[in-house]
Structures are given as C-alpha cells and as structure tokens.
Design a protein around this motif. Structure first.
Motif, PDB file in Angstrom:
ATOM      1  N   ASP A  95       0.839  -1.210   0.000  1.00  0.00           N
ATOM      2  CA  ASP A  95       0.000   0.000   0.000  1.00  0.00           C
ATOM      3  C   ASP A  95       0.869   1.253   0.000  1.00  0.00           C
ATOM      4  O   ASP A  95       0.588   2.230  -0.708  1.00  0.00           O
ATOM      5  CB  ASP A  95      -0.910   0.003   1.232  1.00  0.00           C
ATOM      6  CG  ASP A  95      -2.003  -1.058   1.174  1.00  0.00           C
ATOM      7  OD1 ASP A  95      -2.233  -1.619   0.076  1.00  0.00           O
ATOM      8  OD2 ASP A  95      -2.610  -1.348   2.220  1.00  0.00           O
ATOM      9  N   LYS A  98       2.644   1.778  -3.521  1.00  0.00           N
ATOM     10  CA  LYS A  98       1.737   2.326  -4.531  1.00  0.00           C
ATOM     11  C   LYS A  98       1.458   3.808  -4.269  1.00  0.00           C
ATOM     12  O   LYS A  98       1.496   4.641  -5.188  1.00  0.00           O
ATOM     13  CB  LYS A  98       0.419   1.553  -4.557  1.00  0.00           C
ATOM     14  CG  LYS A  98      -0.562   2.062  -5.619  1.00  0.00           C
ATOM     15  CD  LYS A  98      -1.850   1.276  -5.615  1.00  0.00           C
ATOM     16  CE  LYS A  98      -2.762   1.720  -6.779  1.00  0.00           C
ATOM     17  NZ  LYS A  98      -3.006   3.173  -6.799  1.00  0.00           N
ATOM     18  N   CYS A 101       4.590   5.903  -5.167  1.00  0.00           N
ATOM     19  CA  CYS A 101       4.795   6.075  -6.610  1.00  0.00           C
ATOM     20  C   CYS A 101       3.722   6.968  -7.231  1.00  0.00           C
ATOM     21  O   CYS A 101       4.003   7.700  -8.188  1.00  0.00           O
ATOM     22  CB  CYS A 101       4.830   4.711  -7.298  1.00  0.00           C
ATOM     23  SG  CYS A 101       6.269   3.711  -6.858  1.00  0.00           S
ATOM     24  N   ASP A 102       2.531   6.939  -6.692  1.00  0.00           N
ATOM     25  CA  ASP A 102       1.486   7.861  -7.151  1.00  0.00           C
ATOM     26  C   ASP A 102       1.822   9.296  -6.766  1.00  0.00           C
ATOM     27  O   ASP A 102       1.479  10.238  -7.482  1.00  0.00           O
ATOM     28  CB  ASP A 102       0.135   7.476  -6.546  1.00  0.00           C
ATOM     29  CG  ASP A 102      -0.449   6.212  -7.157  1.00  0.00           C
ATOM     30  OD1 ASP A 102       0.025   5.807  -8.238  1.00  0.00           O
ATOM     31  OD2 ASP A 102      -1.351   5.627  -6.536  1.00  0.00           O
ATOM     32  N   SER A 109       9.286   2.538  -9.110  1.00  0.00           N
ATOM     33  CA  SER A 109       9.166   1.554  -8.037  1.00  0.00           C
ATOM     34  C   SER A 109      10.119   1.948  -6.921  1.00  0.00           C
ATOM     35  O   SER A 109      11.001   2.790  -7.102  1.00  0.00           O
ATOM     36  CB  SER A 109       9.487   0.137  -8.541  1.00  0.00           C
ATOM     37  OG  SER A 109      10.827   0.054  -9.001  1.00  0.00           O
TER      38      SER A 109
END
Length: 454
Positions: A95, A98, A101-102, A109
């Motif tokens: 979680d 992600k 990276c958002d 990554s």
C-alpha cells in the motif's frame, strides 16, 4: 539563564554506558538539552523549559510532534497485532509503495529501508552495478549519510579543504576514522553549482554517479543556480553515469512530488527519509525501473542485495502511509499552510535585521529557512566559509534558545517550520528575535567602544 541541571546530569550518567552520552553524536550539542516530550510545534526538556521548535528532529517532524492522525495509524497497527511478520510480503508495504509512486511521478518503483543513509548506500551500489564504474561525485558541505562512500567533507574547516578551486576537486576530509584509503580514492568532492568541476572529474575518472541534495540543506539553504541541475542531467546522459537526488531532507517537505517536481529535473534514482513518515524511522530508494530492477536482476552476479529485518517495519510503514495521505489531503492543504507561515517568518526576519548595521540574508524554500550573516545568498560551501559570520550565528542561536526558540545550536543549520506551527508561534518567534538582536547588537556596540578606548 535557563537551568539545565537535569539535562547535564542525564548526559553525564549516560556517558558511563554510552560513548559520548548520546547514541547519535550528531545530536550532541552545546548547550546540552535533554528533551522529554514534544507536541505539535512545541518541545519540553527535563528541566521544565518549553520551546517553540524549529529543529523538528533534523527536519523530520514535518506535520509536528505526535501528530494525532499518524499516532492513530500506528496505534491501529498495534491493535491489529502487526508488529514484525518476519517472512513474506505485507499489505502495508505494498500500500505504501503504490501511494509513494502515485505521489512522486518520477519514481517507477521503490524499496524501503530503515534510514536515509541505507537508501543512499543502495543507490550507489545500483549505480556501480548498472554502469560498471566505481567512482562517485559528491558535494562539498553536503550530507548523504554515514557510510564510507559519503562520510566526508561535512561542514569542514577551510584549513582542511583549502580555498575554492574551479575546475577541480577537494581533499577528502573524512568525518570518521576507519574508512579505507581505497574507498576514499573512489570519491571526488566538488562544489555545488560548479559544472566545470564535474566535467573536470569526468575527464579523469570513470564515474558511476553523482549523488547530491538538489538543495544543500545540511548547510542551511543553498539553492541550485539556474541551469545547474539541468546541466547535471545533460552530463549524466552524455557520459553514462547516474544522477541521484538525495531528497532525504527536501523530499515531501517542499512538495508531495519531491523537490524534483519543483525543479523539473528527473533523476535516475532518488532517496527519501525524514518527513516521509513524520519522524518515524523509514527511508526510501526509488527511481527508474531499469535501475530499480537491479534488486531482482536474473543474473545473480549482477543482482544488488537489499536486506534488513526491520525494512518496512509495520509501525513505521503505517506512519508513512498516514503521512503521505495527510500531505496530499485537500482538506488539510499542508503545503499552503507552511508556505504562508514561511513567507511570514521570512518577511518578519528581514524587517528585524534590516534595522541594524549588519550583513544578513534569509534563505528560504517553503518551510525551511536559514539566516546567513553575510551580504549575499551563498552559492556553495566555500562562499559560506569565507563570508558568513559563524561567531555571531552561534551567539544568535544560543540567545534564541534562552528566549524559548529552539533551533539546533550549530551555525548554518536550517530551521524547519512544521504543519503544527501557528501564526501565534511565528509572532512569538519574531518577538523573541527582535529582543535577541537588540541585546546582541548592543553587546557588539559596547565591545567596539571598549576596543576604541583601549
């Protein structure tokens, strides 16, 4: 005069069992203060003194001490009995990856470490594996961690590094004994904002990477000159080395996307820490997939090892998830708040200092700032060494601490505003600054009169 009897007693007792009395000697300071708790923008020491805090755990506590939302996320993780799984992946690390990276579009990554120093260590290993080269370039006055590749030239004395040269490089001034000479021979130190010196090194050595803070925040706030970071990107592409941004301090303090999203320059790899988990111990290395995948390279001879029992420790990972969510929240508008307070503090300091016959410049990037006692904003570490009044800076910081305003009592260390700071905090800080400056300048005037009489 503030009493520090209990602080000094604790340090003395600790010295019986801990060399130096403190487990990170970078935290040792004069005056010695033992803090016992922090809440929001304020901290308290064991002698009962209260301070408005601008040190913020070396800029880590960006949301403020003991932020309720972060603590709640950690408490929930404890309640869920997620402490240390010991094997396999966890949903928390996925979680967080992600969400990270958002938040940072330049990062494909990540891998998670416990500290920023570990992250820079891994970044250099990847660079050497990917380029098949061994030499690295670091910045004079920068700080990129404690390991042998980078433990040098941190707030060095002019006698140890010599005068500014360009193009050229500087002698290695190690901050630790026990570093092999063969490690030092692979490290090349140049001044920030000096592309000519980078090219000088590139002509003489096979360079794997340049590792730098995109703003030098170990020596206050030294910003890149126009075209400098773009020039490094161009040289990296031309000569086949990796550009690595150490955003352990700049990352998430200035923008959700890191300082790289502000300057518009895309590094190959980046390292993060401190503000990413609001002071909980967590570091991150991230970047382009082609380089990050060296952690899982199919040829084991090419693979870069990453390991650590406490990497992505559930409590710190939960804190990091909660931190990034809050930083990106439209409800809280964290960056708008700290920018407004930063601008208010900068304007107030300029107004106070301008009433005195003293050279000064206030350097600021968002919530981070530093007052230099010199007649221009510095462009590199040598500029500071040759123009900044270190003696006055030290006196200024100590007097502010006595007035209840805490920043680390070492000249040219940055001050950090947190989301928890208020207008009242800024007003009180400016009031204390005016009082301190009045006293200091009065002392300077008296000293000049005495010298003239003698």
């Amino acid at each position: 005069m503030i009493k520090r009897d209990r602080s000094n007693k604790i340090l003395k007792e600790n010295e019986q069992w801990i060399p130096g009395g403190v487990v990170s000697l970078n935290r040792k300071s004069d005056p010695n203060i033992c803090f016992t708790r922090g809440h929001g923008s304020h901290v308290w020491d064991v002698d009962g003194n209260e301070y408005i805090d601008y040190q913020a755990g070396f800029a880590a506590s960006f949301l403020g001490h003991n932020d309720a939302d972060i603590n709640a996320a950690v408490a929930q993780t404890i309640a869920d009995q997620q402490i240390l799984m010991g094997a396999g992946p966890t949903d928390l690390e996925g979680d967080f990856a992600k969400l990270f990276c958002d938040s940072v579009p330049n990062v494909d990554s990540i891998q998670i470490t416990t500290t920023g120093s570990e992250a820079t260590y891994h970044a250099i290993r990847i660079a050497r594996a990917a380029t098949k080269k061994d030499h690295i370039i670091v910045m004079q006055g920068g700080y990129n961690g404690w390991h042998s590749d980078v433990a040098c030239n941190v707030i060095s004395a002019l006698d140890d590094i010599g005068p500014r040269v360009s193009p050229g490089e500087y002698p290695i001034d190690s901050i630790s004994a026990g570093i092999p000479q063969r490690s030092k021979d692979l490290v090349h130190v140049v001044n920030f904002n000096d592309l000519d010196s980078v090219e000088y090194i590139l002509k003489r050595h096979k360079v794997a990477c340049i590792l730098l803070e995109p703003i030098l925040q170990n020596i206050g706030i030294v910003k890149p000159q126009p075209g400098y970071l773009e020039g490094l990107r161009s040289l990296a592409d031309q000569h086949g080395f990796l550009l690595i941004f150490d955003e352990v301090k700049t990352g998430f303090r200035h923008s959700l996307g890191g300082y790289q999203s502000i300057c518009g320059v895309v590094p190959d790899l980046s390292t993060f820490g401190k503000a990413v988990a609001n002071g909980y111990p967590l570091g991150v290395i991230g970047g382009k997939k082609e380089y990050m995948d060296y952690f899982v390279h199919p040829d084991k001879r090419e693979r870069v090892l990453i390991a650590g029992t406490f990497n992505a420790f559930p409590l710190t990972t939960a804190a990091a998830i909660a931190t990034l969510k809050k930083l990106g929240s439209e409800e809280h508008k964290v960056y708008d708040h700290v920018e407004r307070l930063g601008a208010k503090l900068e304007a107030g300091l300029n107004e106070i200092f301008s009433t005195y016959a003293i050279d000064f410049k206030v350097a600021r990037q968002g919530s981070a700032l530093c007052t230099y006692f010199m007649d221009h904003l510095p462009v590199d570490y040598h500029d500071i060494l040759t123009h900044h009044d270190f003696n006055f800076d030290k006196k200024y910081r100590i007097k502010l601490i006595e007035a209840g305003i805490f920043n680390f009592p070492l000249p040219i260390k940055q001050g950090s505003i947190s989301f928890a700071h208020t207008d009242a905090d800024i007003d009180a800080t400016l009031e204390a600054t005016a009082m301190v400056m009045d006293k200091l300048m009065s002392d300077v005037k008296k000293s000049r009169v005495i010298k003239e009489e003698v």
